[in-house]
Design a protein around this motif. Structure first.
Motif, PDB file in Angstrom:
ATOM      1  N   ALA A   1       3.228 -11.505  -5.252  1.00  0.00           N
ATOM      2  CA  ALA A   1       4.296 -10.904  -6.056  1.00  0.00           C
ATOM      3  C   ALA A   1       3.743  -9.784  -6.939  1.00  0.00           C
ATOM      4  CB  ALA A   1       4.987 -11.970  -6.910  1.00  0.00           C
ATOM      5  N   ALA A   2       2.483  -9.911  -7.392  1.00  0.00           N
ATOM      6  CA  ALA A   2       1.874  -8.845  -8.197  1.00  0.00           C
ATOM      7  C   ALA A   2       1.816  -7.556  -7.390  1.00  0.00           C
ATOM      8  CB  ALA A   2       0.485  -9.253  -8.666  1.00  0.00           C
ATOM      9  N   LEU A   3       1.498  -7.659  -6.111  1.00  0.00           N
ATOM     10  CA  LEU A   3       1.478  -6.468  -5.248  1.00  0.00           C
ATOM     11  C   LEU A   3       2.870  -5.852  -5.150  1.00  0.00           C
ATOM     12  CD1 LEU A   3      -0.798  -7.819  -2.392  1.00  0.00           C
ATOM     13  CD2 LEU A   3      -1.423  -6.162  -4.175  1.00  0.00           C
ATOM     14  N   ASP A   4       3.881  -6.692  -5.054  1.00  0.00           N
ATOM     15  CA  ASP A   4       5.260  -6.213  -4.952  1.00  0.00           C
ATOM     16  C   ASP A   4       5.750  -5.572  -6.246  1.00  0.00           C
ATOM     17  OD1 ASP A   4       5.421  -7.152  -2.344  1.00  0.00           O
ATOM     18  OD2 ASP A   4       6.372  -9.046  -2.927  1.00  0.00           O
ATOM     19  N   HIS A   5       5.203  -5.984  -7.380  1.00  0.00           N
ATOM     20  CA  HIS A   5       5.669  -5.485  -8.673  1.00  0.00           C
ATOM     21  C   HIS A   5       4.870  -4.289  -9.185  1.00  0.00           C
ATOM     22  CE1 HIS A   5       7.899  -9.249  -8.655  1.00  0.00           C
ATOM     23  NE2 HIS A   5       8.682  -8.672  -9.538  1.00  0.00           N
ATOM     24  N   ALA A   6       3.828  -3.916  -8.485  1.00  0.00           N
ATOM     25  CA  ALA A   6       3.086  -2.712  -8.884  1.00  0.00           C
ATOM     26  C   ALA A   6       4.008  -1.511  -8.713  1.00  0.00           C
ATOM     27  CB  ALA A   6       1.843  -2.557  -8.008  1.00  0.00           C
ATOM     28  N   PRO A   7       3.839  -0.491  -9.528  1.00  0.00           N
ATOM     29  CA  PRO A   7       4.704   0.684  -9.401  1.00  0.00           C
ATOM     30  C   PRO A   7       4.708   1.248  -7.978  1.00  0.00           C
ATOM     31  CG  PRO A   7       3.403   0.813 -11.391  1.00  0.00           C
ATOM     32  CD  PRO A   7       2.893  -0.365 -10.628  1.00  0.00           C
ATOM     33  N   GLU A   8       5.869   1.680  -7.531  1.00  0.00           N
ATOM     34  CA  GLU A   8       6.021   2.190  -6.169  1.00  0.00           C
ATOM     35  C   GLU A   8       5.140   3.404  -5.890  1.00  0.00           C
ATOM     36  OE1 GLU A   8       9.991   2.811  -4.792  1.00  0.00           O
ATOM     37  OE2 GLU A   8      10.686   0.913  -5.647  1.00  0.00           O
ATOM     38  N   SER A   9       4.819   4.175  -6.922  1.00  0.00           N
ATOM     39  CA  SER A   9       4.025   5.386  -6.727  1.00  0.00           C
ATOM     40  C   SER A   9       2.554   5.072  -6.427  1.00  0.00           C
ATOM     41  CB  SER A   9       4.118   6.283  -7.960  1.00  0.00           C
ATOM     42  OG  SER A   9       3.606   5.608  -9.087  1.00  0.00           O
ATOM     43  N   TRP A  10       2.127   3.827  -6.636  1.00  0.00           N
ATOM     44  CA  TRP A  10       0.753   3.446  -6.352  1.00  0.00           C
ATOM     45  C   TRP A  10       0.630   3.025  -4.895  1.00  0.00           C
ATOM     46  CZ3 TRP A  10      -0.855  -0.408 -10.736  1.00  0.00           C
ATOM     47  CH2 TRP A  10      -0.756   0.227 -11.973  1.00  0.00           C
ATOM     48  N   THR A  11      -0.539   3.218  -4.361  1.00  0.00           N
ATOM     49  CA  THR A  11      -0.892   2.604  -3.099  1.00  0.00           C
ATOM     50  C   THR A  11      -1.987   1.601  -3.448  1.00  0.00           C
ATOM     51  OG1 THR A  11      -0.408   4.644  -1.916  1.00  0.00           O
ATOM     52  CG2 THR A  11      -1.748   3.006  -0.761  1.00  0.00           C
ATOM     53  N   VAL A  12      -1.601   0.364  -3.641  1.00  0.00           N
ATOM     54  CA  VAL A  12      -2.561  -0.653  -4.062  1.00  0.00           C
ATOM     55  C   VAL A  12      -3.458  -0.991  -2.876  1.00  0.00           C
ATOM     56  CG1 VAL A  12      -2.864  -2.999  -4.940  1.00  0.00           C
ATOM     57  CG2 VAL A  12      -1.034  -1.563  -5.845  1.00  0.00           C
ATOM     58  N   THR A  13      -4.742  -0.685  -3.028  1.00  0.00           N
ATOM     59  CA  THR A  13      -5.691  -0.915  -1.946  1.00  0.00           C
ATOM     60  C   THR A  13      -6.593  -2.125  -2.186  1.00  0.00           C
ATOM     61  OG1 THR A  13      -7.294   0.597  -2.940  1.00  0.00           O
ATOM     62  CG2 THR A  13      -5.747   1.541  -1.343  1.00  0.00           C
ATOM     63  N   PHE A  14      -6.516  -2.712  -3.400  1.00  0.00           N
ATOM     64  CA  PHE A  14      -7.349  -3.890  -3.666  1.00  0.00           C
ATOM     65  C   PHE A  14      -6.851  -4.649  -4.888  1.00  0.00           C
ATOM     66  CE2 PHE A  14      -9.118  -0.394  -6.047  1.00  0.00           C
ATOM     67  CZ  PHE A  14      -9.555  -0.943  -7.245  1.00  0.00           C
TER      68      PHE A  14
END
Length: 160
Positions: free
Chosen positions: A103-116
């Motif tokens: 859920a933390a990955l889903d709640h990160a801002p959309e403008s980010w590309t969470v790679t880790f």
């Protein structure tokens, strides 16, 4: 039994978050230095330093996660530093910890590309280490975590 729901904590949830984080500190035998006012100032201001998730079953808080942004040039993108992850004893073993991390990955801002995702585990907490390793987390052999605080931090602030 009521289903567990996960939502991003809002300002009105700060007291509930504070209670969950206090329980985490108690479970770990850790010092709990963050006050409710500190959480409000740093997590629910115009420029928040973190976001938090709460897992609830009915009116009961059974889990919490606190994450902050981190950027890595060597990894080529944004990540999340998970500073706190707590699941109440009565909710453990049902997959809530992995659900909160996802859920933390889903709640990160959309403008980010969470790679880790990044986190730290105390050396004297082998259960947490096994939990994270089962999910695929690996210790970084090429890194040592350093902290600067107290008088040393104050001295650095005073440098010209």
């Amino acid at each position: 039994m009521t289903e567990i729901t996960i939502k991003q904590a809002e300002r009105d949830d700060a007291a509930r978050l504070h209670h969950a984080l206090t329980r985490l500190s108690a479970d770990m035998g850790d010092t709990h230095a963050a006050s409710l006012d500190t959480l409000l100032r740093h997590g629910f201001s115009q420029t928040p330093a973190f976001f938090a998730l709460l897992a609830t079953r009915g009116e009961q808080t059974v889990g919490a996660l606190v994450a902050s942004p981190v950027f890595s040039t060597t990894r080529g993108g944004a990540g999340l530093y998970v500073s706190d992850l707590w699941v109440a004893a009565e909710a453990r073993g049902a997959g809530l910890g992995p659900r909160l991390l996802a859920a933390a990955l889903d709640h990160a801002p959309e403008s980010w590309t969470v790679t880790f995702l990044k986190l730290a585990v105390y050396h004297d907490n082998p259960d947490a280490r096994r939990f994270y390793e089962r999910l695929g987390f690996e210790p970084r052999q090429d890194e040592t975590v350093f902290d600067l605080q107290g008088p040393a931090l104050d001295n650095l602030r005073k440098r010209p």
